[in-house]
Scaffold this motif. Structure first.
Motif, short mmCIF file in Angstrom:
data_model
loop_
_atom_site.label_atom_id
_atom_site.label_comp_id
_atom_site.label_asym_id
_atom_site.label_seq_id
_atom_site.Cartn_x
_atom_site.Cartn_y
_atom_site.Cartn_z
N GLN A 94 64.82 2.61 -21.88
CA GLN A 94 65.79 3.66 -21.56
C GLN A 94 66.84 3.18 -20.56
N GLY A 95 66.41 2.34 -19.62
CA GLY A 95 67.36 1.81 -18.63
C GLY A 95 68.36 0.87 -19.28
N ILE A 96 67.89 0.03 -20.18
CA ILE A 96 68.80 -0.85 -20.92
C ILE A 96 69.69 0.01 -21.82
N GLY A 97 69.11 1.07 -22.36
CA GLY A 97 69.90 2.02 -23.14
C GLY A 97 71.07 2.56 -22.33
N GLN A 98 70.80 2.98 -21.11
CA GLN A 98 71.88 3.49 -20.26
C GLN A 98 72.90 2.41 -19.97
N ALA A 99 72.45 1.20 -19.69
CA ALA A 99 73.36 0.14 -19.27
C ALA A 99 74.20 -0.40 -20.41
N LEU A 100 73.61 -0.51 -21.59
CA LEU A 100 74.32 -1.19 -22.69
C LEU A 100 74.75 -0.27 -23.83
N LEU A 101 74.06 0.85 -24.03
CA LEU A 101 74.20 1.54 -25.31
C LEU A 101 74.58 3.02 -25.20
N GLU A 102 73.94 3.76 -24.32
CA GLU A 102 74.03 5.21 -24.36
C GLU A 102 75.16 5.76 -23.49
N THR B 232 83.65 -7.75 -10.78
CA THR B 232 82.93 -6.91 -9.81
C THR B 232 82.20 -5.78 -10.49
N ASP B 233 82.83 -5.14 -11.47
CA ASP B 233 82.21 -3.95 -12.06
C ASP B 233 82.59 -3.85 -13.53
N ILE B 234 81.72 -3.15 -14.27
CA ILE B 234 82.00 -2.81 -15.65
C ILE B 234 81.34 -1.46 -15.92
N ALA B 235 82.01 -0.65 -16.73
CA ALA B 235 81.48 0.70 -16.97
C ALA B 235 80.25 0.64 -17.86
N MET B 236 79.30 1.55 -17.60
CA MET B 236 78.17 1.74 -18.51
C MET B 236 78.55 2.80 -19.53
N PRO B 237 78.15 2.68 -20.77
CA PRO B 237 77.43 1.56 -21.33
C PRO B 237 78.36 0.38 -21.57
N ALA B 238 77.88 -0.81 -21.21
CA ALA B 238 78.67 -2.02 -21.41
C ALA B 238 78.55 -2.45 -22.87
N SER B 239 79.22 -1.68 -23.72
CA SER B 239 79.18 -1.94 -25.17
C SER B 239 79.99 -3.19 -25.46
N PRO B 240 79.83 -3.77 -26.66
CA PRO B 240 80.61 -4.98 -26.98
C PRO B 240 82.11 -4.79 -26.75
N SER B 241 82.64 -3.63 -27.14
CA SER B 241 84.10 -3.46 -26.99
C SER B 241 84.48 -3.40 -25.51
N THR B 242 83.64 -2.79 -24.69
CA THR B 242 83.92 -2.72 -23.25
C THR B 242 83.85 -4.12 -22.63
N VAL B 243 82.86 -4.90 -23.02
CA VAL B 243 82.71 -6.25 -22.48
C VAL B 243 83.88 -7.12 -22.94
N TRP B 244 84.26 -6.99 -24.22
CA TRP B 244 85.38 -7.78 -24.73
C TRP B 244 86.67 -7.44 -23.98
N ALA B 245 86.87 -6.13 -23.74
CA ALA B 245 88.08 -5.72 -23.00
C ALA B 245 88.06 -6.29 -21.58
N ALA B 246 86.87 -6.34 -20.98
CA ALA B 246 86.77 -6.90 -19.62
C ALA B 246 87.08 -8.39 -19.62
N ILE B 247 86.61 -9.09 -20.64
CA ILE B 247 86.90 -10.53 -20.74
C ILE B 247 88.41 -10.74 -20.90
N ARG B 248 89.01 -9.91 -21.75
CA ARG B 248 90.45 -10.04 -21.99
C ARG B 248 91.23 -9.77 -20.71
N ALA B 249 90.76 -8.77 -19.93
CA ALA B 249 91.46 -8.44 -18.68
C ALA B 249 91.38 -9.60 -17.69
N THR B 250 90.24 -10.32 -17.66
CA THR B 250 90.14 -11.45 -16.73
C THR B 250 91.06 -12.57 -17.17
N LYS B 251 91.25 -12.72 -18.49
CA LYS B 251 92.14 -13.79 -18.99
C LYS B 251 93.60 -13.51 -18.66
#
Lengths: 265, 783
Positions: free
Chosen positions: B683-691, B762-781
């Protein structure tokens, strides 16, 4: 679910007759229609079940020509030995649809007729230049898929089979929606006698489409490296809760690259 | 330990019926003459009800009755209440708006119940519910708590200006501000804790049966605490007095907090049964569950953590806005206050803390306790901040934590809690060892060669379970005491029934509670039955939530067992002509120590009931009752480490390892404890990555089905490496701390710390879905 009259059609001719009653709908696997009815989003007066009609079932391979009956389940497509030789990419695609329960119930004809913008088969049929054979006529895939959940099928027209020429090389790569596990982006790459064809599902705001940018790059060189730096425009792609248009554009290029690598493997 | 006693990995007794489909849930209950209900619900997030026309619906096939809020009010059924009073820092009581079980004048969220239709079949009830004609005047909605506080925002309840329910504080603002001012370093963050939908496998259900002959009600309902349901329905909702209301919670398929509360549906089904003269059953469909089960979390916070030049924490300041949704659910007020801010000291020596919490009405589903309830939110703030601080200070996250650990007990924190025992270093050592924390750099380099971004993150959580000392929670505003009851009935042949006020809805009480009895008397596990979930069988109880059933429920059983044991020893001493102090009970035998004199256990039981030869003046029978009120909270704690590998092309996060090292105190059944930890981490991973629950601006729930709400699945999760290093809890007789929520509390910050480490952000919103992570990577670039 609202109450509904259920008819099990014995033949295509029988189904064609039955579908004229009331506000009838054709039922094949029912993997989309039944959930929609259960949540009261669809309310047909009658269901005409095609799934038991023998003439609609099975995969035939004759030389390079592949014909798949409309009521063939995803499981049967995924596991057909002749198809695995003639076009392993399509068998692989079928093995990626839904879960085992869905694959044993859902059919290629049902999927194609429904034309869900995130369904897998439309990308394959478009890239393979397939023909959709109905009880009335034959329709080229390029003319068949006309928009989101829209096809060239007329009222009461029944898909009998799909048919295509086996490609020299092909592969399908899909990136799944984390919740529904439908394609956020699915890319089918095919290299045949008419050149390279690349079709994308899950992403277009008007449904399945061919990516000109990727086809152009691969026409020169059918290698994953040919896609380095290729940009897919995001303008006509969907944005939703799970993926922005820009993310989908990126995934199209990434999935295409992986599909080409798989096709060449 | 015996093969079935304390510490044994006994296979769960209840699983046979669950995995063979023989469990009996509310929807399996059938009462003669029973009919089916559907609720008419608001499609709007905020609207005035201008007119309700039920004529067409009433004339539909199979319809027995269509009832509205007006009739409910006329019959004197009361409003739903929040049972924990919180006062704002200006001394004013929380501003509770009315929550009628059926809305009368206004609807406040999508799914708000307006009318009930009772019909012969479920389908007919639903058809007729669609035919109820309601004229609405739509109002502007607000779904975001921060926006709801702004001047001019739509007002959800007339009672709460600017939608502010209370503005509460804890700790010392002055000393905390001074610590921040004087600090060598301050770490500042804005942290969002995403809203979640509980998603118990079994949807909520209620079957109300009014027996005219007896003038008596029975309610079968999906409850974690049937006695509290009866108490509240009697005392506040005027359904029926307690002696005329029986509440039964049979097998319940998961709760995670969402089945603690009394919802409109069970009240309305009971009332409708009397009104229509037929038993009325309602079972939620999945859409209703998404829309109307109390949601969890939904906090927005800013934090400031002050450090001195030796990297010791000198102060912690928190400002939180908590979204409570459209109505105040039963325990909604205590979650973002006493279950949250009292844990803000974590495992650390923090000389001064100040937290300010504003709770807010919005046009969304009510928010209440969800697995962890306040402690996940506190842990997320602390452990995200600690990891960030370590990066800013250029020290190892493990060492920064170790530098600040509390090492002597008891420890009084600045925020009420008094920790009784723990060894935080031991858990940290176990987790760093199990994860090969030291070897991470090598693994990161190897992953980089494969084009993958690897990161590692840690979380050292503490939580408070065993809720709770009744006098303490009473002084903090609770409307109830939080003790537990037990009754141990030894039958004449020596078999034993244990009646408990705890309620099992997945926890395995039928097994663990029986293990306790087996340990005590040496009787086989199979001869011990656990009885729970029925107010006619168990006199009173406070139910199961907050990981309390081991620490509180089993302590009550232990207390009752003490009394049974004492009486059995008296009887045995009399029969064996020995001194009471020499009697021992072992392996199903009652013996005189140091002799060969003994009696089988059943003969002592039989003697108690034949009463032919009992000590002078002793009453017959062998049955004892106990109420146990805990002396303190318990404090499970642990260290979780998560390692991720991210595909930069797609943003996909793969959890390559997850290590949990917990301290749960004494453990009754390690297999069940591991299961609880696995489920909690999922459930915790669910909150962090999925839900994540998402409403659009108009208040429509966009994630109202599994097509859009991502539940964790087996292939989203790694194989967990779990272990425990336990310090017994000194505050209860069994030394138990509790394990039900730890996984869900400890894991989200570990996952997000790992992802931010991998991406160098420093931070990323939960859930850190693939699209959220990809957007974060793009922002750092882009930078």
């Amino acid at each position: 679910m609202y109450s509904v009259n259920y008819h099990r059609a014995a033949s295509v001719a029988d189904a064609a007759k039955l579908v004229k009653s009331g506000d009838a709908k054709l039922l094949s696997g029912g993997m989309t229609l039944i959930p929609a009815m259960k949540t009261r989003l669809a309310a047909p007066s009658d269901l005409v079940d095609l799934s038991r009609i023998k003439e609609l079932q099975g995969v035939k391979v004759s030389g390079k020509t592949v014909t798949i009956g409309a009521a063939t389940t995803h499981y049967d497509v995924a596991n057909d030995e002749k198809l695995k030789k003639a076009c392993p990419a399509l068998a692989h695609l079928a093995s990626l649809i839904g879960d085992p329960a869905v694959r044993h119930k859902g059919t290629i004809g049902g999927s194609v007729a429904n034309n869900d913008p995130a369904a897998d088969y439309p990308a394959a049929l478009l890239a393979l230049g397939a023909t959709i054979i109905t009880n009335k006529r034959e329709i080229a895939a390029a003319k068949f898929f006309t928009g989101l959940f829209e096809t060239a099928l007329k009222d009461g027209e029944i898909i009998i089979a799909v048919s295509f020429t086996a490609p020299a090389k092909a592969a399908y790569e899909k990136f799944r929606n984390p919740a529904s596990r439908y394609a956020i982006v699915g890319v089918f790459v095919a290299k045949g006698k008419d050149g390279v064809s690349v079709a994308v599902t899950g992403a277009g705001d008007d449904g399945v489409f061919r990516s000109k940018e990727i086809e152009a790059a691969l026409a020169k060189n059918f290698a994953a490296s040919a896609l380095d730096g290729v940009k897919v425009p995001a303008k006509t792609l969907m944005t939703d809760l799970h993926a922005s248009a820009e993310y989908r554009a990126n995934l199209i290029a990434v999935m295409a690259k992986r599909a080409v690598a798989a096709a060449n493997a | 330990m015996g093969i079935e006693g304390i510490g044994a990995r006994v296979v769960r007794k209840e699983d046979k019926r669950f995995i063979t489909g023989a469990g009996r849930y509310v929807d399996d209950m059938v009462v003669p003459g029973m009919k089916h209900a559907a609720f008419v619900r608001s499609p709007h997030a905020h609207a005035q009800i201008k007119k309700i026309d039920v004529k067409k619906a009433q004339a539909m096939p199979g319809v027995i009755g269509v009832l509205t809020g007006k009739e409910l009010k006329a019959d004197g059924i009361g409003n739903l209440i929040c049972g924990w009073m919180i006062h704002s820092k200006d001394g004013s009581p929380m501003k509770m708006g009315g929550w009628s079980p059926l809305a009368v004048d206004k609807v406040r969220y999508v799914g708000d119940a307006i009318a009930i239709v009772v019909a012969e079949t479920k389908g007919q009830a639903r058809d007729a519910a669609e035919a109820v004609e309601i004229t609405y005047k739509e109002l502007k909605a607000v779904v975001d708590a921060t926006k709801a506080l702004q001047k001019g925002a739509p007002q959800v309840h007339a009672e709460a200006d600017d939608n502010l329910i209370f503005d509460w504080e804890i700790g010392d603002a002055k000393t905390t501000d001074a610590a921040i001012k004087a600090a060598a370093h301050v770490t500042r963050m804005k942290i969002v804790n995403n809203r979640l939908v509980p998603n118990a496998m079994e949807p909520r259900a209620a079957l109300g049966h009014y027996d005219k002959a007896e003038d008596h009600f029975t309610c079968w309902t999906t409850s974690q605490n049937p006695h509290v349901a009866r108490l509240v329905m009697s005392a506040f909702y005027n359904v029926a007095p307690e002696n005329k209301l029986r509440v039964i919670a049979p097998d319940v398929g998961g709760g995670f907090g969402s089945k603690i509360y009394i919802y409109p549906e069970e009240i309305v089904c009971l009332w409708a049964s009397k009104k229509t003269g037929v038993p009325v059953k309602w079972v939620a469909d999945r859409t209703e569950s998404f829309l109307t089960d109390a949601h969890g979390r939904d906090h927005v916070s800013t934090v400031e953590m002050a450090f001195d030049k030796n990297n010791k924490i000198t102060g912690f300041k928190v400002d939180t806005i908590a979204n409570l949704g459209a109505y105040m659910s039963l325990f909604s007020s205590c979650v973002p206050t006493y279950l949250y801010a009292t844990l803000l000291s974590g495992q650390y020596n923090i000389p001064t803390i100040h937290a300010n919490v504003r709770t807010v009405y919005t046009n969304t589903a009510p928010v209440d306790a969800y697995r962890g309830a306040g402690r996940p939110e506190a842990t997320y703030l602390l452990e995200r901040t600690m990891e960030t601080a370590a990066r800013e200070l250029g020290v190892s996250p493990a060492e920064l934590r170790r530098t600040n650990f509390i090492t002597s007990f008891p420890h009084q924190t600045p925020v009420i809690m008094n920790y009784d025992a723990g060894d935080y270093g031991a858990s940290l050592d176990a987790a760093t060892k199990a994860s090969d924390y030291a070897g991470f750099a090598k693994r990161k380099a190897a992953a980089a060669k494969q084009g993958k971004l690897r990161g590692i993150g840690m979380s050292c959580y503490i939580e408070a379970c065993g809720i709770a000392p009744s006098a303490a929670v009473g002084s903090l505003g609770a409307g109830v005491g939080l003790w537990e009851s037990a009754e141990v009935r030894v039958n004449a042949v020596g078999t034993i029934e244990v009646l408990t006020g705890s309620h099992s809805h997945g926890q395995g009480h039928e097994t663990t509670f029986a293990q306790l009895v087996t340990q005590r008397f040496g009787v086989p596990l199979d001869s011990v039955s656990i009885v729970h979930g029925d107010t006619d069988k168990v006199q009173m109880g406070m139910g199961t939530y907050g990981s309390r059933s081991g620490a509180v429920g089993m302590s009550a059983i232990a207390k009752a067992l003490d009394k049974v044991e004492a009486k059995a020893k008296k009887i045995a001493a009399h029969l064996l002509e020995a001194d009471e102090g020499d009697i021992v009970i072992e392996n199903g035998e009652v013996k005189v120590a140091g002799t060969d004199k003994s009696l089988p256990w059943f003969q002592v039981a039989l003697a108690a009931y034949t009463a032919h030869n009992l000590p002078a003046g002793m009453e017959p029978g062998l049955k004892e009752t106990a109420f146990y009120d805990p002396a303190n909270f318990t404090f499970p704690a642990g260290c979780y480490i998560c390692e991720v590998e991210i595909d930069p092309e797609t943003g996909t996060t793969d959890i390559v390892q997850f290590v949990a090292a917990d301290d749960f105190g004494n453990i009754i059944n390690p297999m069940i404890v591991e299961g609880q930890v696995h489920g909690g981490i999922a459930q915790g991973i669910g909150q962090a990555l999925l839900e994540g629950a998402h409403y659009d601006a108009s208040g429509q729930l966009l994630t109202a089905s599994y097509m859009d709400y991502t539940m964790p699945r087996a292939d989203d999760l790694p194989s967990f490496k779990v272990s425990t290093s336990n310090t017994p809890c000194p505050s209860n007789p069994l030394g138990i701390k509790g394990c039900g929520e730890a996984g869900a509390i400890g894991s989200p910050p570990a996952v997000i710390n790992a992802i931010t480490d991998a991406l160098g952000i420093t931070d990323i919103a939960m859930p850190a879905s693939p699209s959220t992570v990809w957007a974060a990577i793009r922002a750092t670039k882009k930078h």
